[in-house]
Every structure is written in C-alpha cells, then in structure tokens.
Design a protein around this motif. Structure first.
Motif, PDB file in Angstrom:
ATOM      1  N   GLY A   8     -35.391 -61.177  58.519  1.00  0.00           N
ATOM      2  CA  GLY A   8     -35.383 -60.225  57.407  1.00  0.00           C
ATOM      3  C   GLY A   8     -35.967 -60.904  56.180  1.00  0.00           C
ATOM      4  N   GLY A  11     -34.627 -64.480  55.476  1.00  0.00           N
ATOM      5  CA  GLY A  11     -35.165 -65.534  56.338  1.00  0.00           C
ATOM      6  C   GLY A  11     -36.620 -65.840  56.010  1.00  0.00           C
ATOM      7  N   GLU A  32     -36.417 -64.247  65.400  1.00  0.00           N
ATOM      8  CA  GLU A  32     -35.992 -62.882  65.065  1.00  0.00           C
ATOM      9  C   GLU A  32     -35.721 -62.093  66.353  1.00  0.00           C
ATOM     10  OE1 GLU A  32     -35.150 -60.769  62.512  1.00  0.00           O
ATOM     11  OE2 GLU A  32     -35.016 -59.326  64.157  1.00  0.00           O
ATOM     12  N   ALA A  33     -34.559 -61.433  66.376  1.00  0.00           N
ATOM     13  CA  ALA A  33     -34.165 -60.695  67.588  1.00  0.00           C
ATOM     14  C   ALA A  33     -35.047 -59.467  67.835  1.00  0.00           C
ATOM     15  CB  ALA A  33     -32.698 -60.283  67.471  1.00  0.00           C
ATOM     16  N   GLY A  39     -36.381 -56.951  59.137  1.00  0.00           N
ATOM     17  CA  GLY A  39     -34.980 -56.512  59.118  1.00  0.00           C
ATOM     18  C   GLY A  39     -34.871 -55.116  58.553  1.00  0.00           C
ATOM     19  N   ILE A  41     -36.110 -53.873  55.962  1.00  0.00           N
ATOM     20  CA  ILE A  41     -37.340 -53.346  55.355  1.00  0.00           C
ATOM     21  C   ILE A  41     -38.184 -52.750  56.464  1.00  0.00           C
ATOM     22  CG2 ILE A  41     -39.432 -53.900  54.050  1.00  0.00           C
ATOM     23  CD1 ILE A  41     -37.881 -56.078  52.642  1.00  0.00           C
ATOM     24  N   ASP A  56     -36.492 -48.493  49.379  1.00  0.00           N
ATOM     25  CA  ASP A  56     -37.769 -47.878  48.993  1.00  0.00           C
ATOM     26  C   ASP A  56     -38.335 -48.508  47.734  1.00  0.00           C
ATOM     27  OD1 ASP A  56     -36.390 -46.587  46.905  1.00  0.00           O
ATOM     28  OD2 ASP A  56     -37.611 -44.777  47.119  1.00  0.00           O
ATOM     29  N   ALA A  57     -37.625 -49.488  47.184  1.00  0.00           N
ATOM     30  CA  ALA A  57     -38.127 -50.173  45.983  1.00  0.00           C
ATOM     31  C   ALA A  57     -37.270 -51.402  45.759  1.00  0.00           C
ATOM     32  CB  ALA A  57     -38.001 -49.252  44.774  1.00  0.00           C
ATOM     33  N   THR A 247     -36.608 -62.423  70.107  1.00  0.00           N
ATOM     34  CA  THR A 247     -35.850 -63.569  70.639  1.00  0.00           C
ATOM     35  C   THR A 247     -34.509 -63.668  69.901  1.00  0.00           C
ATOM     36  OG1 THR A 247     -37.948 -64.722  70.923  1.00  0.00           O
ATOM     37  CG2 THR A 247     -35.958 -66.080  71.028  1.00  0.00           C
ATOM     38  N   ARG A 248     -33.416 -63.527  70.626  1.00  0.00           N
ATOM     39  CA  ARG A 248     -32.109 -63.560  69.961  1.00  0.00           C
ATOM     40  C   ARG A 248     -31.494 -64.947  70.082  1.00  0.00           C
ATOM     41  NH1 ARG A 248     -27.002 -62.305  70.994  1.00  0.00           N
ATOM     42  NH2 ARG A 248     -27.434 -61.895  73.193  1.00  0.00           N
ATOM     43  N   LEU A 291     -22.568 -66.884  66.106  1.00  0.00           N
ATOM     44  CA  LEU A 291     -23.359 -68.112  66.271  1.00  0.00           C
ATOM     45  C   LEU A 291     -22.548 -69.359  65.917  1.00  0.00           C
ATOM     46  CD1 LEU A 291     -26.695 -66.711  64.841  1.00  0.00           C
ATOM     47  CD2 LEU A 291     -26.436 -67.747  67.102  1.00  0.00           C
ATOM     48  N   ALA A 412     -25.539 -51.727  57.995  1.00  0.00           N
ATOM     49  CA  ALA A 412     -26.603 -51.550  57.010  1.00  0.00           C
ATOM     50  C   ALA A 412     -26.341 -52.364  55.742  1.00  0.00           C
ATOM     51  CB  ALA A 412     -26.725 -50.074  56.644  1.00  0.00           C
ATOM     52  N   LEU A 413     -25.136 -52.216  55.231  1.00  0.00           N
ATOM     53  CA  LEU A 413     -24.860 -52.838  53.921  1.00  0.00           C
ATOM     54  C   LEU A 413     -23.470 -53.463  53.907  1.00  0.00           C
ATOM     55  CD1 LEU A 413     -26.557 -49.904  52.175  1.00  0.00           C
ATOM     56  CD2 LEU A 413     -27.086 -52.257  51.532  1.00  0.00           C
ATOM     57  N   ALA A 442     -27.944 -60.858  52.805  1.00  0.00           N
ATOM     58  CA  ALA A 442     -27.300 -59.776  52.061  1.00  0.00           C
ATOM     59  C   ALA A 442     -25.780 -59.887  52.040  1.00  0.00           C
ATOM     60  CB  ALA A 442     -27.711 -58.445  52.683  1.00  0.00           C
ATOM     61  N   VAL A 447     -26.853 -57.653  47.596  1.00  0.00           N
ATOM     62  CA  VAL A 447     -27.448 -56.897  48.706  1.00  0.00           C
ATOM     63  C   VAL A 447     -28.888 -56.475  48.451  1.00  0.00           C
ATOM     64  CG1 VAL A 447     -25.210 -56.002  49.443  1.00  0.00           C
ATOM     65  CG2 VAL A 447     -26.635 -54.602  47.953  1.00  0.00           C
ATOM     66  N   VAL A 449     -32.947 -56.435  47.578  1.00  0.00           N
ATOM     67  CA  VAL A 449     -34.041 -57.264  48.090  1.00  0.00           C
ATOM     68  C   VAL A 449     -34.250 -58.523  47.224  1.00  0.00           C
ATOM     69  CG1 VAL A 449     -36.553 -57.283  48.455  1.00  0.00           C
ATOM     70  CG2 VAL A 449     -35.164 -55.374  49.327  1.00  0.00           C
TER      71      VAL A 449
HETATM   72  C1  FAD Z   1     -30.959 -47.710  54.131  1.00  0.00           C
HETATM   73  C2  FAD Z   1     -31.037 -48.880  53.181  1.00  0.00           C
HETATM   74  C3  FAD Z   1     -31.560 -48.694  51.913  1.00  0.00           C
HETATM   75  C4  FAD Z   1     -31.639 -49.774  51.035  1.00  0.00           C
HETATM   76  N1  FAD Z   1     -32.207 -49.591  49.806  1.00  0.00           N
HETATM   77  C5  FAD Z   1     -32.449 -50.650  49.014  1.00  0.00           C
HETATM   78  C6  FAD Z   1     -33.271 -50.524  47.869  1.00  0.00           C
HETATM   79  O1  FAD Z   1     -33.795 -49.434  47.564  1.00  0.00           O
HETATM   80  N2  FAD Z   1     -33.520 -51.636  47.118  1.00  0.00           N
HETATM   81  C7  FAD Z   1     -33.017 -52.854  47.475  1.00  0.00           C
HETATM   82  O2  FAD Z   1     -33.291 -53.834  46.762  1.00  0.00           O
HETATM   83  N3  FAD Z   1     -32.253 -53.022  48.582  1.00  0.00           N
HETATM   84  C8  FAD Z   1     -31.972 -51.955  49.364  1.00  0.00           C
HETATM   85  N4  FAD Z   1     -31.270 -52.117  50.521  1.00  0.00           N
HETATM   86  C9  FAD Z   1     -30.690 -53.435  50.847  1.00  0.00           C
HETATM   87  C10 FAD Z   1     -31.718 -54.430  51.399  1.00  0.00           C
HETATM   88  O3  FAD Z   1     -32.730 -53.753  52.080  1.00  0.00           O
HETATM   89  C11 FAD Z   1     -31.055 -55.386  52.386  1.00  0.00           C
HETATM   90  O4  FAD Z   1     -29.836 -55.873  51.866  1.00  0.00           O
HETATM   91  C12 FAD Z   1     -31.974 -56.570  52.689  1.00  0.00           C
HETATM   92  O5  FAD Z   1     -33.233 -56.114  53.128  1.00  0.00           O
HETATM   93  C13 FAD Z   1     -31.303 -57.456  53.737  1.00  0.00           C
HETATM   94  O6  FAD Z   1     -32.154 -58.518  54.064  1.00  0.00           O
HETATM   95  P1  FAD Z   1     -31.630 -59.724  54.963  1.00  0.00           P
HETATM   96  O7  FAD Z   1     -32.806 -60.530  55.339  1.00  0.00           O
HETATM   97  O8  FAD Z   1     -30.511 -60.447  54.286  1.00  0.00           O
HETATM   98  O9  FAD Z   1     -30.972 -59.049  56.249  1.00  0.00           O
HETATM   99  P2  FAD Z   1     -31.631 -58.141  57.360  1.00  0.00           P
HETATM  100  O10 FAD Z   1     -32.731 -57.352  56.817  1.00  0.00           O
HETATM  101  O11 FAD Z   1     -30.483 -57.460  58.010  1.00  0.00           O
HETATM  102  O12 FAD Z   1     -32.260 -59.208  58.376  1.00  0.00           O
HETATM  103  C14 FAD Z   1     -31.477 -59.941  59.274  1.00  0.00           C
HETATM  104  C15 FAD Z   1     -32.302 -60.127  60.529  1.00  0.00           C
HETATM  105  O13 FAD Z   1     -31.565 -60.945  61.434  1.00  0.00           O
HETATM  106  C16 FAD Z   1     -31.878 -60.513  62.744  1.00  0.00           C
HETATM  107  N5  FAD Z   1     -30.842 -61.014  63.656  1.00  0.00           N
HETATM  108  C17 FAD Z   1     -29.533 -60.654  63.722  1.00  0.00           C
HETATM  109  N6  FAD Z   1     -28.900 -61.382  64.653  1.00  0.00           N
HETATM  110  C18 FAD Z   1     -29.826 -62.222  65.186  1.00  0.00           C
HETATM  111  C19 FAD Z   1     -29.777 -63.236  66.187  1.00  0.00           C
HETATM  112  N7  FAD Z   1     -28.640 -63.538  66.828  1.00  0.00           N
HETATM  113  N8  FAD Z   1     -30.919 -63.906  66.474  1.00  0.00           N
HETATM  114  C20 FAD Z   1     -32.088 -63.638  65.809  1.00  0.00           C
HETATM  115  N9  FAD Z   1     -32.188 -62.676  64.861  1.00  0.00           N
HETATM  116  C21 FAD Z   1     -31.063 -61.993  64.546  1.00  0.00           C
HETATM  117  C22 FAD Z   1     -31.898 -59.005  62.619  1.00  0.00           C
HETATM  118  O14 FAD Z   1     -32.614 -58.398  63.683  1.00  0.00           O
HETATM  119  C23 FAD Z   1     -32.579 -58.820  61.264  1.00  0.00           C
HETATM  120  O15 FAD Z   1     -33.967 -58.638  61.384  1.00  0.00           O
HETATM  121  C24 FAD Z   1     -31.159 -51.063  51.432  1.00  0.00           C
HETATM  122  C25 FAD Z   1     -30.618 -51.240  52.710  1.00  0.00           C
HETATM  123  C26 FAD Z   1     -30.571 -50.166  53.586  1.00  0.00           C
HETATM  124  C27 FAD Z   1     -30.009 -50.371  54.965  1.00  0.00           C
END
Ligand code: FAD
Length: 469
Positions: A8, A11, A32-33, A39, A41, A56-57, A247-248, A291, A412-413, A442, A447, A449
C-alpha cells in the motif's frame, strides 16, 4: 536482505525512503499479497473516467503526499477539487453544511444556532448551553462524543460531528478517541481557560482567506489517484527493487542468524523462506499480528485489539435527466441516526473537473461503518438496488443508474480508540526485542494518505538508522 511487507502507500513510501537512505535496491524486497500495488488506493474506470473506489483525494495541508508526487516525477499533474462543501441529511431533508464548523463543532455557536436549521429547535437550544456550562473535566483522553455531548448535546454530535469526523474513519464518535482522531479539539479545550468549547476553538480557527483566494486543501490526479502508485512503482522497478506481487507473507521467525520470512505457498507446497536483516510491516494490524505471533507475542496480542470498519464503495452513473435539479456542492453526508445504508455520497463529476461528462453524473456512494455491517449480507445487485432507492429519496433522483460497480473493502479503516497513541507506543516498545522490525501504516499514525506516507517514511528512517554503517 530487507523486506517491506505490504505494497500500500505506506509500504511504497517506506521503500522509496530506504533507497534515499542508501539501501542498495538489490537488497530490498517489496512483497504484496494482491496482484497490484496500492492497497486501498484503487482507481476504477467508468464511462472512460478514472473513479476512485478508495480515497479520492489527499490533504495538502501537510507536504507528505505532494512531496512524494514530486519525488516520483508527477508533482506537476496535481489537480484540486472544484467544490468541497457537502450538505447534511437531517430531519428528512438536505441542509447546506453550516458555516463556521471545525470538525463539525460550531465555533460561533450563537450565529450557528440563529442561522442553521440542521438541528431541531431543542437541539439548537442545547447547543447554546456550551456558552454557560462549567468546564468539562477530561481525563488524558476520552471519546470525541464525550466532550462534544457534554458541551453541545447529543444532536450536534450525531448530526454534525459524527458524520464529519466519524465519516473520515467510517467510525463512531462514541468509540473514536479525542487525542488520536481530533487532537485539535482536546488541545484547544485543555489549553484555554474558557469553559466553552466553541470559544476555545476561536483561537485556533484559521483566518478567513480573502475573497477568491480560497484554495481547497485537497488534491488528486486527473488520471486517477493510483497514478501516484504507478509512478512510484515504476521508480522502484527502474532502481532495481524486487517487487513480488501476488505473494503473501505468512510468518516471521527468529533463527540463530536473524529473522526468517516464510512466504505462503500453494496447495501442499510451502512457500520460499527468506533470511532477512530487517523487515518493515506495512500491512493492516490484524495481518501484522499474525506475522508477529511467533516472534513478538505480546505485540501481536496488542495489535489484535485494533478494530477496523468494513465499507463498500459503489460508483454509479446516472443520466443528467434523472436529477430534478443538478447536484450542488461536493456531496452529501448521512448521519448514522437516520438509519440509512448510505453513509456519504460524493458528486464525483461535480467535484472533479476531469470527471465531468456531457450527459451523465458520476456518484461515489459509501456504505458501512463501524458497527453497521448490513451491506455485507447483500450481493452487489441487491446493494445497488437499495442504494438507488435511498438516493431517490435523498437526492430527489429517479432510481435509474445506467451503470454501477461496487468495491468492497474488508478492514477498510482502523478505529483509533482513546489512548490509541499509548497502545501504539507500547506495541513498538514490545517490538524492540524482536530484532530489526518496524511497523507503519494506517493502523498506527493516522489513516489519511499523507499520514500513511509519513508513517512509512519514518519507519524506513528508523530501519536505516539500525543498519550497520
Ligand atoms: C473507501 C476508503 C476511502 C478513503 N478515503 C480517503 C481519502 O479520501 N483521503 C485519504 O487521505 N485517505 C482515505 N482513506 C484512507 C487511506 O486510503 C488508507 O488509510 C491508506 O491508503 C492505507 O494505506 P496503507 O499502505 O497503510 O494500507 P493498505 O492500503 O491497506 O495496504 C496494505 C497492503 O498490505 C497487503 N497485505 C496484507 N497482508 C499481507 C501479507 N500477509 N503479505 C503481503 N501483503 C499483505 C494488502 O494487500 C495491502 O495492499 C480511505 C480509505 C478507504 C478504504
């Protein structure tokens, strides 16, 4: 070898930062799984336009996301929304969002009470009591509802603060902690001598910009928010970082020589084992808990305490003729107390110039929030029918989308409860004995971006500082 688990935005930011800190690309694995990076996005196509199934922003008040865009060579492609004022569904109709709110809290409470019909007459009278009630005593942290309801009453919390603040997290202000989710409110209230929350906030409300000078502090890309992911991925690949998609990561163990990562296999075949000098976990908290269950049990148990809300995003295309009047503003917030399935609507083709269509409107409709899983029991077609019926009521719209697509997000959140920061500090402290392991994403440091980018960047800096000279 260093591994980043989770591709995501957290990462991805960690990977880019490790390179900047001198880690050799050949020594770096991004695992990435899913079959794609990004993720949450995720831009999907409707009517030839990139519409967002996730964020969306991103907020541009901090530079984290805009800096990342510049770093991967797309800083000049940023676009800003055309409008950013959502109306609120209350008492059976749409109300324009009242002026002078901060995180849904009325700052000029007298003016708010005189001019806004979003609250019932009783609710407005109760809100005025903020000006006369004695100071509310708060422990070091509390739920957002606790402070807001003590000061303004239940209606302000349910109709304004919960949809605005809780909406960002798909959460509930009765669960979310002040210090982690709305620190501005807590700090302002604790630092000023005033017993009124509204008066305490006056001091920190940013000055009104001159007419015409207002810049909406959000941005995206005309080709979709996942442009950021694709540009970053291209940069990592060009540098020579090994990216393993689909790949998980299954488990982490400690051997005599250091950490060992086990990848998931298929069928009876166990996946590869990779010895690591260090690992950054950029996965959701529940995955991090699995993990770490063998190497850091107490951290894993604490990670399991971080709850998540599941949500689904439905993108719908309506002919312009379906609307009795063109949609105004950027969207609609729907408070939990109305019991609708829909929690928020974005008028995507009004909010973003690049999504305008000559004959149709594109809407993004969110359903699901913490404690409300009704949508999970419905298949996509039934969910879309229910949504169309609710939109017909709330937007005075014929229930006739010509296209619809639903994207479901499990976990999701994350929900930051009171004392979330202390919980995260304690998890990171427990990890100190587990070898070169860092957490980002997150679940921990915000939470949004930009917060996730900062979280990934800082985890990478901490990891780089551990590496031998
Ligand atoms: C519907 C929605 C709307 C949102 N709107 C906004 C917004 O408008 N503005 C904003 O700033 N934020 C928004 N957010 C929040 C923001 O998008 C997320 O908090 C952020 O993108 C999370 O990023 P991350 O990399 O921490 O986690 P994630 O995006 O969840 O990435 C984690 C990754 O880890 C991978 N993974 C999990 N387990 C394993 C494993 N064992 N091995 C390998 N890979 C694994 C997953 O497949 C995933 O790709 C929104 C979130 C959602 C769900």
């Amino acid at each position: 070898m260093l591994a980043i688990l989770g591709g995501g935005i957290s990462g991805i930011a960690a990977a880019l930062e490790l390179l900047e800190n001198g880690v050799s690309p050949g020594e770096l694995l991004l695992i990435e799984a899913q079959d794609t990076l990004g993720g949450k996005i995720r831009s999907i196509e409707m009517a030839g336009k990139p519409v967002e199934a996730g964020p969306d922003a991103f907020l541009t008040r901090t530079a984290a996301a805009t800096d990342l865009a510049s770093k991967v060579g797309i800083g000049d492609q940023l676009v800003r929304p055309q409008s950013f004022s959502a109306s609120i569904w209350a008492r059976g109709r749409r109300h324009p969002s009242p002026e002078g709110l901060m995180l849904g809290v009325p700052v000029s409470v007298g003016q708010f009470v005189r001019t806004s019909a979003v609250l019932s007459p009783l609710g407005r009278l109760r809100a005025l009591l903020d000006l006369v009630l004695p100071k509310t005593r708060l422990a070091d942290d509390a739920t957002i509802s606790h402070l807001v309801r003590c000061r303004f009453g239940r209606e302000v919390d349910e109709v304004l603060v919960d949809p605005m603040v809780g909406g960002i997290n798909a959460g509930s202000t009765t669960v979310l902690g002040l210090r982690a989710v709305a620190p501005q409110l807590l700090d302002a209230y604790q630092k000023t001598g005033s017993s009124s929350l509204a008066r305490s906030l006056v001091a920190i409300v940013p000055p009104r910009p001159p007419a015409g000078g207002r810049i909406i502090p959000f941005a995206s890309f005309p080709t979709g928010l996942d442009t950021l992911v694709r540009a970053a991925e291209a940069q990592l690949e060009a540098a020579g970082v090994k990216i393993m998609k689909g790949t998980r990561a299954e488990s982490l163990t400690n051997s005599r020589t250091g950490l060992v990562l086990q990848l998931a296999g298929t069928g009876r075949k166990k996946g590869e084992k990779i010895p690591l000098a260090g690992v950054i976990l950029a996965v959701p908290a529940s995955s991090a808990a699995v993990l770490l269950s063998q190497t850091a049990r107490s951290a894993a148990a604490k990670l399991e305490r971080i709850d998540y809300a599941d949500v689904a995003m439905t993108v719908m295309r309506y002919p312009k003729s379906a609307f009795s009047e063109p949609p105004q503003g950027s969207g609609l917030l729907v408070p939990r107390r109305s019991r609708h399935l829909v929690t928020a609507v974005t008028f995507a083709s009004r909010k973003w110039k690049h999504l305008e269509l000559p004959d149709s409107e594109l809407l993004r409709v969110s359903v699901g929030r913490f404690g409300d899983h009704r949508f999970a029991a419905m298949d996509d077609a039934s969910l879309q029918r229910e949504i169309a019926a609710e939109l017909a009521e709330m937007l005075d719209l014929r229930p006739s989308p010509t296209e619809a697509a639903t994207w479901r997000w499990k976990e999701a959140l994350p929900q930051y409860r009171p004392f979330h920061k202390e919980l995260v500090a304690s998890i990171r402290n427990d990890l100190a004995g587990a070898g070169a392991v860092e957490l980002c994403g997150a679940a921990y440091d915000g939470v949004g971006v930009p917060a996730c980018i900062t979280s990934g960047t800082e985890a990478a800096r901490r990891m780089a500082a551990r590496l031998p000279g």
